[in-house]
Scaffold this active site. Sequence first.
Site, PDB file in Angstrom:
ATOM      1  N   PRO A   1       9.365 -38.874   9.992  1.00 55.02           N
ATOM      2  CA  PRO A   1       9.290 -38.318  11.344  1.00 55.02           C
ATOM      3  C   PRO A   1       9.529 -39.406  12.377  1.00 55.02           C
ATOM      4  O   PRO A   1       9.016 -40.516  12.251  1.00 55.02           O
ATOM      5  CB  PRO A   1       7.848 -37.797  11.414  1.00 55.02           C
ATOM      6  CG  PRO A   1       7.092 -38.650  10.440  1.00 55.02           C
ATOM      7  CD  PRO A   1       8.060 -38.932   9.327  1.00 55.02           C
TER       8      PRO A   1
ATOM      9  N   GLN B   1       4.147 -32.271  11.982  1.00 54.17           N
ATOM     10  CA  GLN B   1       3.278 -33.443  12.153  1.00 54.17           C
ATOM     11  C   GLN B   1       2.452 -33.331  13.423  1.00 54.17           C
ATOM     12  O   GLN B   1       2.985 -33.140  14.521  1.00 54.17           O
ATOM     13  CB  GLN B   1       4.080 -34.742  12.176  1.00 54.17           C
ATOM     14  CG  GLN B   1       3.145 -35.966  12.123  1.00 54.17           C
ATOM     15  CD  GLN B   1       3.876 -37.284  12.186  1.00 54.17           C
ATOM     16  OE1 GLN B   1       4.450 -37.626  13.208  1.00 54.17           O
ATOM     17  NE2 GLN B   1       3.849 -38.031  11.103  1.00 54.17           N
TER      18      GLN B   1
ATOM     19  N   CYS C   1       1.061 -43.815  14.253  1.00 56.34           N
ATOM     20  CA  CYS C   1       1.836 -44.090  15.464  1.00 56.34           C
ATOM     21  C   CYS C   1       1.209 -45.221  16.278  1.00 56.34           C
ATOM     22  O   CYS C   1       0.020 -45.174  16.613  1.00 56.34           O
ATOM     23  CB  CYS C   1       1.940 -42.833  16.328  1.00 56.34           C
ATOM     24  SG  CYS C   1       2.907 -43.092  17.844  1.00 56.34           S
TER      25      CYS C   1
ATOM     26  N   LYS D   1      -0.015 -39.632   7.206  1.00 56.47           N
ATOM     27  CA  LYS D   1       0.843 -40.814   7.419  1.00 56.47           C
ATOM     28  C   LYS D   1      -0.023 -41.894   8.056  1.00 56.47           C
ATOM     29  O   LYS D   1      -0.675 -41.662   9.077  1.00 56.47           O
ATOM     30  CB  LYS D   1       2.003 -40.448   8.350  1.00 56.47           C
ATOM     31  CG  LYS D   1       2.868 -41.620   8.844  1.00 56.47           C
ATOM     32  CD  LYS D   1       3.878 -42.061   7.803  1.00 56.47           C
ATOM     33  CE  LYS D   1       4.774 -43.180   8.320  1.00 56.47           C
ATOM     34  NZ  LYS D   1       5.819 -42.725   9.248  1.00 56.47           N
TER      35      LYS D   1
END
Length: 322
Positions: A16, A70, A100, A139
Amino acid sequence: MRIGNIEITGFAALAPMAGVADRAMREICREYGAAFTVGELTSARGVTLNDKKSASLLSCAENERPFGSQLFGNDPEIMAAAALIALKFNPDFIDINMGCPAPKVAGNGGGSALMRDPQLAEKIVYAVVNAVNIPVTVKMRTGFDNESINAPELARRCETAGAAAITVHGRTRPQMYAPPVDLKTIAEVKKAVKIPVIGNGDVTDGKSAKHMYDATGCDFVSVGRAAQGNPFVFEEINAYMTGKPYSPPTLEKRFAVMMRQIKLMCEYKDPYIALLESRKHTAWYMHGLEGAAGLRRMCGEINKISDIEAICQKALEQNPNL
Protein backbone atom coordinates in the site's frame (compact mmCIF):
# COMPACT_ATOMS: atom_id res chain seq x y z
CA MET A 1 0.73 -18.90 1.30
CA ARG A 2 -2.67 -18.37 2.89
CA ILE A 3 -4.04 -15.27 4.58
CA GLY A 4 -6.75 -16.80 6.69
CA ASN A 5 -8.89 -18.65 4.14
CA ILE A 6 -7.44 -16.76 1.14
CA GLU A 7 -5.07 -18.71 -1.07
CA ILE A 8 -2.27 -16.47 -2.37
CA THR A 9 -0.36 -17.48 -5.49
CA GLY A 10 2.79 -15.91 -6.89
CA PHE A 11 5.74 -14.41 -5.07
CA ALA A 12 5.20 -10.67 -4.50
CA ALA A 13 2.35 -8.32 -3.62
CA LEU A 14 1.86 -4.62 -4.24
CA ALA A 15 2.46 -2.71 -1.01
CA PRO A 16 0.00 0.00 0.00
CA MET A 17 1.24 3.48 -0.88
CA ALA A 18 -0.85 6.51 0.09
CA GLY A 19 -1.39 8.87 -2.82
CA VAL A 20 0.28 6.45 -5.23
CA ALA A 21 -1.21 2.94 -5.34
CA ASP A 22 -4.68 3.96 -6.46
CA ARG A 23 -7.18 1.69 -8.19
CA ALA A 24 -5.64 2.21 -11.64
CA MET A 25 -2.14 1.32 -10.46
CA ARG A 26 -3.41 -1.65 -8.48
CA GLU A 27 -5.26 -3.04 -11.48
CA ILE A 28 -2.23 -2.69 -13.75
CA CYS A 29 0.14 -4.28 -11.20
CA ARG A 30 -2.27 -7.15 -10.64
CA GLU A 31 -2.39 -7.69 -14.41
CA TYR A 32 1.40 -7.99 -14.48
CA GLY A 33 1.65 -10.51 -11.68
CA ALA A 34 1.14 -8.82 -8.30
CA ALA A 35 -0.22 -11.58 -6.05
CA PHE A 36 -2.55 -9.27 -4.14
CA THR A 37 -3.07 -5.56 -3.56
CA VAL A 38 -3.76 -3.33 -0.56
CA GLY A 39 -5.69 -0.08 -0.75
CA GLU A 40 -4.40 3.35 0.16
CA LEU A 41 -4.05 4.32 3.80
CA THR A 42 -7.50 5.25 5.13
CA SER A 43 -8.41 7.06 8.34
CA ALA A 44 -10.68 4.94 10.54
CA ARG A 45 -12.07 8.07 12.15
CA GLY A 46 -12.78 9.57 8.72
CA VAL A 47 -14.64 6.42 7.71
CA THR A 48 -16.83 6.50 10.81
CA LEU A 49 -17.61 10.19 10.20
CA ASN A 50 -18.82 9.36 6.66
CA ASP A 51 -16.00 11.27 5.00
CA LYS A 52 -16.46 10.85 1.24
CA LYS A 53 -12.74 10.73 0.46
CA SER A 54 -12.15 8.03 3.06
CA ALA A 55 -15.00 5.97 1.66
CA SER A 56 -13.63 6.29 -1.88
CA LEU A 57 -10.29 4.88 -0.72
CA LEU A 58 -12.04 1.68 0.38
CA SER A 59 -13.57 0.90 -3.02
CA CYS A 60 -12.35 -2.24 -4.74
CA ALA A 61 -12.79 -3.75 -8.21
CA GLU A 62 -12.86 -7.45 -9.02
CA ASN A 63 -9.62 -7.35 -11.01
CA GLU A 64 -7.70 -6.04 -7.96
CA ARG A 65 -8.41 -9.13 -5.88
CA PRO A 66 -7.26 -10.47 -3.54
CA PHE A 67 -7.62 -6.98 -2.06
CA GLY A 68 -7.20 -5.59 1.44
CA SER A 69 -8.58 -2.34 2.83
CA GLN A 70 -5.95 -0.60 4.98
CA LEU A 71 -7.06 1.38 8.04
CA PHE A 72 -5.15 3.50 10.53
CA GLY A 73 -6.10 4.90 13.92
CA ASN A 74 -5.40 4.51 17.62
CA ASP A 75 -8.83 3.80 19.13
CA PRO A 76 -9.94 0.13 19.22
CA GLU A 77 -13.66 0.96 19.06
CA ILE A 78 -13.28 3.37 16.15
CA MET A 79 -11.02 0.94 14.28
CA ALA A 80 -13.57 -1.84 14.76
CA ALA A 81 -16.43 0.40 13.63
CA ALA A 82 -14.47 1.49 10.53
CA ALA A 83 -13.66 -2.12 9.69
CA LEU A 84 -17.36 -2.95 9.80
CA ILE A 85 -18.11 -0.09 7.41
CA ALA A 86 -15.25 -1.24 5.15
CA LEU A 87 -17.02 -4.60 4.79
CA LYS A 88 -19.67 -2.86 2.68
CA PHE A 89 -17.02 -2.48 -0.02
CA ASN A 90 -16.36 -6.24 0.08
CA PRO A 91 -12.58 -6.40 0.66
CA ASP A 92 -10.95 -9.81 1.03
CA PHE A 93 -9.15 -8.75 4.22
CA ILE A 94 -8.56 -5.78 6.50
CA ASP A 95 -5.01 -4.49 6.97
CA ILE A 96 -4.16 -2.47 10.08
CA ASN A 97 -1.37 0.07 9.56
CA MET A 98 1.22 0.22 12.34
CA GLY A 99 4.05 1.34 10.09
CA CYS A 100 3.29 4.72 8.53
CA PRO A 101 5.98 7.25 9.57
CA ALA A 102 4.16 10.36 8.30
CA PRO A 103 3.78 13.06 10.98
CA LYS A 104 0.06 13.53 10.27
CA VAL A 105 -0.48 9.82 11.01
CA ALA A 106 2.16 8.90 13.60
CA GLY A 107 1.92 12.33 15.21
CA ASN A 108 -1.72 11.59 16.05
CA GLY A 109 -1.00 8.21 17.59
CA GLY A 110 -1.64 6.05 14.52
CA GLY A 111 0.67 4.20 12.14
CA SER A 112 4.17 3.59 13.51
CA ALA A 113 3.29 5.38 16.78
CA LEU A 114 1.38 2.25 17.83
CA MET A 115 4.71 0.44 18.09
CA ARG A 116 5.37 2.50 21.23
CA ASP A 117 2.31 0.96 22.88
CA PRO A 118 2.16 -2.78 22.12
CA GLN A 119 -0.73 -3.30 24.55
CA LEU A 120 -2.90 -0.76 22.74
CA ALA A 121 -1.83 -2.22 19.40
CA GLU A 122 -2.93 -5.67 20.57
CA LYS A 123 -6.30 -4.30 21.72
CA ILE A 124 -6.84 -2.73 18.30
CA VAL A 125 -6.12 -5.98 16.49
CA TYR A 126 -8.41 -7.90 18.85
CA ALA A 127 -11.22 -5.38 18.38
CA VAL A 128 -11.00 -5.46 14.58
CA VAL A 129 -10.67 -9.27 14.42
CA ASN A 130 -13.79 -9.66 16.53
CA ALA A 131 -15.74 -7.08 14.52
CA VAL A 132 -15.36 -8.62 11.07
CA ASN A 133 -15.72 -12.03 9.44
CA ILE A 134 -12.72 -11.74 7.10
CA PRO A 135 -8.97 -12.08 7.83
CA VAL A 136 -7.15 -9.19 9.51
CA THR A 137 -3.48 -8.47 8.78
CA VAL A 138 -1.02 -6.00 10.31
CA LYS A 139 1.68 -3.87 8.67
CA MET A 140 4.48 -2.75 11.01
CA ARG A 141 8.08 -1.56 11.04
CA THR A 142 11.01 -3.03 12.96
CA GLY A 143 10.38 -0.56 15.77
CA PHE A 144 9.43 3.02 16.50
CA ASP A 145 13.12 3.98 16.64
CA ASN A 146 16.54 2.35 16.96
CA GLU A 147 16.22 2.20 20.74
CA SER A 148 12.98 0.22 20.61
CA ILE A 149 13.24 -2.58 18.04
CA ASN A 150 10.19 -4.54 19.16
CA ALA A 151 8.64 -6.01 16.00
CA PRO A 152 8.99 -9.64 17.24
CA GLU A 153 7.13 -8.82 20.46
CA LEU A 154 4.45 -6.84 18.66
CA ALA A 155 4.03 -9.59 16.07
CA ARG A 156 3.44 -12.14 18.84
CA ARG A 157 0.82 -9.88 20.39
CA CYS A 158 -0.89 -9.43 17.01
CA GLU A 159 -0.92 -13.19 16.48
CA THR A 160 -2.44 -13.72 19.95
CA ALA A 161 -5.10 -11.14 19.12
CA GLY A 162 -6.06 -13.05 15.98
CA ALA A 163 -4.07 -11.50 13.12
CA ALA A 164 -3.85 -13.75 10.05
CA ALA A 165 -0.54 -12.39 8.71
CA ILE A 166 2.14 -9.79 9.48
CA THR A 167 3.99 -7.52 7.06
CA VAL A 168 7.29 -6.11 8.33
CA HIS A 169 8.92 -3.11 6.66
CA GLY A 170 12.54 -3.55 7.67
CA ARG A 171 13.14 -0.01 8.91
CA THR A 172 12.29 2.12 11.95
CA ARG A 173 10.12 5.23 11.77
CA PRO A 174 13.03 7.75 11.71
CA GLN A 175 14.72 5.73 8.96
CA MET A 176 11.70 6.31 6.70
CA TYR A 177 12.79 4.63 3.44
CA ALA A 178 16.50 5.45 3.19
CA PRO A 179 18.88 3.00 4.90
CA PRO A 180 19.36 -0.65 3.89
CA VAL A 181 16.55 -2.90 5.05
CA ASP A 182 16.95 -4.73 8.39
CA LEU A 183 16.65 -8.36 7.32
CA LYS A 184 17.72 -9.68 10.72
CA THR A 185 14.65 -8.30 12.50
CA ILE A 186 12.31 -9.59 9.80
CA ALA A 187 13.88 -13.03 10.33
CA GLU A 188 13.31 -12.71 14.09
CA VAL A 189 9.65 -11.89 13.48
CA LYS A 190 9.36 -15.00 11.31
CA LYS A 191 10.76 -17.11 14.16
CA ALA A 192 8.47 -15.44 16.70
CA VAL A 193 5.12 -16.31 15.10
CA LYS A 194 3.38 -19.17 13.31
CA ILE A 195 1.25 -16.99 11.00
CA PRO A 196 2.67 -15.89 7.61
CA VAL A 197 5.25 -13.09 7.59
CA ILE A 198 5.61 -10.81 4.57
CA GLY A 199 8.96 -9.06 4.10
CA ASN A 200 8.97 -5.50 2.80
CA GLY A 201 11.77 -3.09 1.91
CA ASP A 202 14.38 -2.85 -0.85
CA VAL A 203 12.71 -5.52 -3.02
CA THR A 204 13.34 -4.06 -6.46
CA ASP A 205 13.73 -7.06 -8.78
CA GLY A 206 13.88 -10.83 -8.89
CA LYS A 207 17.33 -11.08 -7.29
CA SER A 208 16.46 -8.86 -4.32
CA ALA A 209 13.16 -10.70 -3.83
CA LYS A 210 15.01 -14.03 -3.66
CA HIS A 211 17.47 -12.49 -1.21
CA MET A 212 14.61 -11.35 1.04
CA TYR A 213 13.16 -14.86 1.03
CA ASP A 214 16.51 -16.54 1.70
CA ALA A 215 17.80 -14.13 4.35
CA THR A 216 14.62 -13.91 6.41
CA GLY A 217 12.71 -17.13 5.81
CA CYS A 218 9.64 -14.98 5.15
CA ASP A 219 6.57 -16.48 3.52
CA PHE A 220 6.09 -13.70 0.97
CA VAL A 221 7.39 -10.30 -0.09
CA SER A 222 5.73 -7.02 -0.98
CA VAL A 223 6.97 -4.35 -3.37
CA GLY A 224 6.37 -0.64 -2.94
CA ARG A 225 8.45 2.07 -4.58
CA ALA A 226 10.00 -0.31 -7.13
CA ALA A 227 6.55 -0.69 -8.70
CA GLN A 228 6.24 3.04 -9.34
CA GLY A 229 6.41 3.36 -13.10
CA ASN A 230 7.30 -0.32 -13.28
CA PRO A 231 4.37 -2.72 -12.84
CA PHE A 232 6.48 -5.22 -14.78
CA VAL A 233 8.58 -5.81 -11.64
CA PHE A 234 6.06 -8.46 -10.54
CA GLU A 235 6.37 -10.30 -13.84
CA GLU A 236 10.15 -10.20 -13.41
CA ILE A 237 10.05 -11.49 -9.81
CA ASN A 238 7.69 -14.33 -10.70
CA ALA A 239 9.97 -15.36 -13.57
CA TYR A 240 13.13 -15.19 -11.45
CA MET A 241 11.62 -17.21 -8.62
CA THR A 242 10.52 -19.96 -10.99
CA GLY A 243 13.68 -19.98 -13.08
CA LYS A 244 11.94 -18.81 -16.23
CA PRO A 245 13.51 -16.38 -18.73
CA TYR A 246 12.34 -12.78 -18.56
CA SER A 247 12.59 -10.03 -21.12
CA PRO A 248 11.76 -6.46 -20.03
CA PRO A 249 9.12 -4.68 -22.10
CA THR A 250 10.07 -2.51 -25.02
CA LEU A 251 9.81 1.22 -24.50
CA GLU A 252 6.73 1.28 -26.74
CA LYS A 253 4.99 -1.29 -24.53
CA ARG A 254 6.10 0.50 -21.37
CA PHE A 255 4.50 3.71 -22.58
CA ALA A 256 1.38 1.92 -23.82
CA VAL A 257 0.85 0.50 -20.33
CA MET A 258 1.52 3.90 -18.79
CA MET A 259 -1.06 5.54 -21.04
CA ARG A 260 -3.61 2.89 -20.12
CA GLN A 261 -2.92 3.46 -16.43
CA ILE A 262 -3.37 7.23 -16.77
CA LYS A 263 -6.56 6.85 -18.79
CA LEU A 264 -7.92 4.56 -16.07
CA MET A 265 -7.02 7.21 -13.50
CA CYS A 266 -9.04 9.74 -15.50
CA GLU A 267 -11.94 7.28 -15.62
CA TYR A 268 -11.91 6.47 -11.90
CA LYS A 269 -11.48 9.98 -10.49
CA ASP A 270 -11.89 13.61 -11.50
CA PRO A 271 -9.91 13.94 -14.78
CA TYR A 272 -8.33 17.24 -13.70
CA ILE A 273 -7.04 15.69 -10.47
CA ALA A 274 -5.99 12.55 -12.32
CA LEU A 275 -3.89 14.52 -14.80
CA LEU A 276 -2.17 16.41 -12.01
CA GLU A 277 -1.42 13.10 -10.30
CA SER A 278 -0.25 11.65 -13.62
CA ARG A 279 2.75 13.99 -13.51
CA LYS A 280 4.51 11.85 -10.90
CA HIS A 281 3.47 8.56 -12.49
CA THR A 282 4.72 9.66 -15.90
CA ALA A 283 8.01 10.82 -14.38
CA TRP A 284 8.47 7.40 -12.75
CA TYR A 285 7.99 5.68 -16.12
CA MET A 286 10.88 7.82 -17.47
CA HIS A 287 13.32 6.39 -14.92
CA GLY A 288 16.59 5.19 -16.41
CA LEU A 289 16.07 6.68 -19.83
CA GLU A 290 18.51 8.83 -21.77
CA GLY A 291 17.50 12.46 -21.18
CA ALA A 292 15.38 11.49 -18.14
CA ALA A 293 16.02 14.77 -16.31
CA GLY A 294 14.58 16.82 -19.16
CA LEU A 295 11.68 14.43 -19.59
CA ARG A 296 10.84 14.71 -15.89
CA ARG A 297 10.78 18.50 -16.20
CA MET A 298 8.24 18.12 -18.99
CA CYS A 299 6.22 15.81 -16.76
CA GLY A 300 5.87 18.62 -14.23
CA GLU A 301 3.88 20.62 -16.79
CA ILE A 302 1.34 17.96 -17.81
CA ASN A 303 -2.21 19.34 -18.14
CA LYS A 304 -3.70 17.10 -20.83
CA ILE A 305 -3.25 13.69 -22.42
CA SER A 306 -1.54 15.19 -25.47
CA ASP A 307 1.22 16.53 -23.17
CA ILE A 308 1.95 12.96 -22.08
CA GLU A 309 1.92 11.75 -25.69
CA ALA A 310 4.48 14.43 -26.56
CA ILE A 311 6.73 13.31 -23.70
CA CYS A 312 6.54 9.71 -24.89
CA GLN A 313 7.42 10.74 -28.43
CA LYS A 314 10.45 12.69 -27.24
CA ALA A 315 11.57 9.80 -25.03
CA LEU A 316 11.31 7.37 -27.94
CA GLU A 317 13.39 9.69 -30.13
CA GLN A 318 16.07 9.98 -27.43
CA ASN A 319 16.11 6.22 -26.77
CA PRO A 320 15.85 4.58 -30.20
CA ASN A 321 17.33 1.27 -29.08
CA LEU A 322 14.97 0.48 -26.22
